[in-house]
Design a protein around this motif. Sequence first.
Motif, PDB file in Angstrom:
ATOM      1  N   ALA A   1       1.781   2.004  -3.482  1.00 33.86           N
ATOM      2  CA  ALA A   1       1.359   2.696  -4.866  1.00 33.86           C
ATOM      3  C   ALA A   1       1.045   3.560  -4.070  1.00 33.86           C
ATOM      4  N   ALA A   2       0.863   4.386  -3.000  1.00 29.75           N
ATOM      5  CA  ALA A   2       0.373   5.721  -2.396  1.00 29.75           C
ATOM      6  C   ALA A   2       1.316   6.206  -3.229  1.00 29.75           C
TER       7      ALA A   2
ATOM      8  N   ALA B   1       1.013  -0.928   0.112  1.00 30.89           N
ATOM      9  CA  ALA B   1      -0.401   0.344   0.062  1.00 30.89           C
ATOM     10  C   ALA B   1       1.159   1.070   0.165  1.00 30.89           C
TER      11      ALA B   1
ATOM     12  N   GLY C   1      -2.119   8.902 -18.490  1.00 28.14           N
ATOM     13  CA  GLY C   1      -1.885   7.954 -18.211  1.00 28.14           C
ATOM     14  C   GLY C   1      -1.054   6.920 -18.259  1.00 28.14           C
ATOM     15  N   ARG C   2      -0.120   7.323 -18.107  1.00 29.68           N
ATOM     16  CA  ARG C   2       1.354   6.272 -17.629  1.00 29.68           C
ATOM     17  C   ARG C   2       1.522   5.969 -17.229  1.00 29.68           C
ATOM     18  N   SER C   3       1.437   4.191 -17.251  1.00 28.04           N
ATOM     19  CA  SER C   3       1.717   3.448 -16.143  1.00 28.04           C
ATOM     20  C   SER C   3       3.264   2.775 -15.325  1.00 28.04           C
ATOM     21  N   LEU C   4       3.137   2.222 -14.175  1.00 28.08           N
ATOM     22  CA  LEU C   4       3.911   2.044 -13.804  1.00 28.08           C
ATOM     23  C   LEU C   4       4.960   0.458 -13.701  1.00 28.08           C
ATOM     24  N   GLY C   5       5.770   0.018 -13.381  1.00 24.02           N
ATOM     25  CA  GLY C   5       6.168  -1.048 -13.145  1.00 24.02           C
ATOM     26  C   GLY C   5       5.874  -2.433 -14.615  1.00 24.02           C
ATOM     27  N   ALA C   6       5.495  -1.693 -15.742  1.00 22.66           N
ATOM     28  CA  ALA C   6       5.071  -2.705 -16.962  1.00 22.66           C
ATOM     29  C   ALA C   6       6.775  -3.148 -17.179  1.00 22.66           C
TER      30      ALA C   6
ATOM     31  N   GLN D   1       3.945   9.801 -10.974  1.00 22.78           N
ATOM     32  CA  GLN D   1       3.357   9.535 -10.705  1.00 22.78           C
ATOM     33  C   GLN D   1       1.742   9.012 -11.271  1.00 22.78           C
ATOM     34  N   LEU D   2       1.332   8.294 -11.023  1.00 20.62           N
ATOM     35  CA  LEU D   2       0.453   7.789 -11.758  1.00 20.62           C
ATOM     36  C   LEU D   2      -0.859   7.835 -11.390  1.00 20.62           C
ATOM     37  N   GLY D   3      -1.751   8.492 -12.112  1.00 19.12           N
ATOM     38  CA  GLY D   3      -3.062   9.079 -12.574  1.00 19.12           C
ATOM     39  C   GLY D   3      -3.015  10.317 -12.744  1.00 19.12           C
TER      40      GLY D   3
ATOM     41  N   THR E   1       1.608   7.222  -6.996  1.00 19.55           N
ATOM     42  CA  THR E   1       0.280   8.114  -7.358  1.00 19.55           C
ATOM     43  C   THR E   1       0.785   9.742  -6.612  1.00 19.55           C
ATOM     44  N   GLY E   2       2.122   9.775  -5.568  1.00 18.09           N
ATOM     45  CA  GLY E   2       1.910  11.127  -5.745  1.00 18.09           C
ATOM     46  C   GLY E   2       1.824  11.162  -3.776  1.00 18.09           C
ATOM     47  N   ALA E   3       1.877  10.589  -3.010  1.00 13.27           N
ATOM     48  CA  ALA E   3       1.625  10.856  -1.734  1.00 13.27           C
ATOM     49  C   ALA E   3       2.729  10.823  -1.067  1.00 13.27           C
TER      50      ALA E   3
END
Lengths: 388, 294
Positions: free
Chosen positions: A74-75, A71, A209-214, A203-205, A78-80
């Motif tokens: 992921a957070a 978590a 539309g860029r993904s992360l970790g692919a 930053q996710l979202g 997402t920029g946190a």
Amino acid sequence: MNAPLFTEDLKLLNGNHAVAWGVCLAEPDVAPVYPITPQTPILEKLIDFESRGACQIELLTPESEHSAMAAAIAASATGARVFTATSSQGLLLMHELLHYASGARTPIVLFNVNRTPAAPWGFWPDQIDSLSQRDTGWVQLYSESPQESLDSVIQAFRIAEAVNLPVMVNHDAFYVSHSVEPVSIPDAGMVRDFLPRIPREIQLGDGTGRSLGAPIDQAAWNLTRREMDAAMKRVENVSEQAGSEWERLTGRPSAPLEFYRCEDAEIVYVTMGSMSGTVREVVDLLRESGVPAGLLKVRLFRPLPVQALRHALAGTSCAIVLDRNYSPGTGGVLHQELKAGLFGMENPPRVHGMLAGVGGVNVPVGSIAKLAADCRNAEQTAEPVWVE
Amino acid sequence: MEMTKYRDNGQFCSGHVACAGCAEALSMRVILNAVGEDTVGVVAPSCTAVILGGHPMSSAKIPVLHGTLESAAASASGVKRALKAQGRDDTTVLCLAGDGGTYDIGLQALSSAAERNEDILYVCFDNEGYMNTGGQKSSSTPHMATTGSTPLGKATHKKNLIEILAAHRIPYIATASPSHLSDLAAKVEKAKSIRGTKVIIVLIPCLPGWGVADNAAVKTARLAVEAGAFPLLEIEDGVHYSLTVAEKTRPIDAYLAEQKRYRRLSDEDRAALQSEVDDAWSRLLARAGKDLNA
């Protein structure tokens, strides 16, 4: 914000509560936390602050440290601004994700309370839990006291966000986590200025539309490690700057390496964490009896400030490394690291590796002082020595 | 044909790398379009991750975090909390995982997210085994099905994840099938409108893993639904059961006959599986009926 909580003040705090104060001042957005002895007071104090409105944090209490770190990653992606805390088994359960966090370049701050890993079960101060994570791409800081833990956890956010690498701050179980001392609480506005919000490059979202970790090919994976290497190389400098600014703001030195009476020292003890306090007393005693001894305390262990160490130990004939950890088959981890760091140095000091305090056993002043006499004119050995 | 009326919003792109004829790609297309562009995805290592493709390309328009296998629900929770802290609480967080990442290694994290009632939409593409690693059994593999790690047929039953999730009393649980795409889209839209943890389990007949013909994935899924082997249902708040396809209209034989993973079965085996399906269907009807009478 409950302003009266954050006036410049001295409070009687244990190490863990000092960490919670520091975290609260750093204003993370999200904190997933899971309880484990002896970390739990950090979690409890943080939740206490949040429930009283002293700070606003999205707190998650998942079922494991593994999910807490998932978590957190992921957070952060997402920029946190994200904080979590753990100890021993919990850190080891996170291991897979520690690699993920650094690979994803998430500037998470984790506080780890150094504790013996099972088996057999124990709850005692020993640094092998975090030292065995040294290849996971996390910056590692070690703290000697509650005040230093508060200061370090705030600086950790600054370092993490400057280089986009996660930072782990460590202090010893009980000797620091549950020891109480007067702790100076910095001003909230000052900390806010010290930790400006830096917009993330990835930053996710964020609308792109860029993904992360692919999945990526070999060359691209290789490139991520080269980029991490470049980021790691910046850490010492960033950490030095953060420490200098913190010293200017608070009067408390916070350099990557701390020197105590090292000038003209013929014998230098090298150690990390709570052991440093005892060694300071040993150095004073030795100096009184005419033995030129000093202490080199390593705060920044990963990346190890190699050039600064080489510079600091030039002219010293004897370095005694005190490792409160044991890596089976080799010995003390700081001993290994220091030997590697001094490799190729002209006129290097003899490096004596001492396994001191493994499993949390007490290492009294007399035992450490005796090492000076034992090692002063002795040849170094490749084998580590167990200190009685 | 249902698909001729389908309005595609372009959320799932052509050029993806699913096996030709894969029903998961079809289901992803419907789900991504139904959930819309204000969404952040979290994907566990799975066929889904492969279908989405390698960096820097992606077959999904939404951003996706490719997390670790056992932590999809925890990762989704982290994304959601970060968005909430940023005042973007209305953005949907969509988790896509396989049955290995859901029934097995990811169950602990999913149970915890459900217990916390995290505001996430979790979709499990259930192909009843570790098909992305070449076809080994998972705890979702049904009784008697052969896989790479159950060459003589699985001796134990498929884990009843639906009942486990219902016991968490989360607001919404559904099953869906690529044979009933309007039903799937309606369930995604309904789930999207609900706050809290929502889980949709989509049956994905795996062409190589189940030994299904390239053009028979949707047909096989339809047979599963019609035989009652994979009932389409909704459970609200863990207690209110309803069947969205209320009839069981055929025996299990045709469903089994489509798949090489059941080709070793004897007549007795088939009869035993029919009996298991009948028993499960009766229990389901009783639950749905009980709720109607409540």
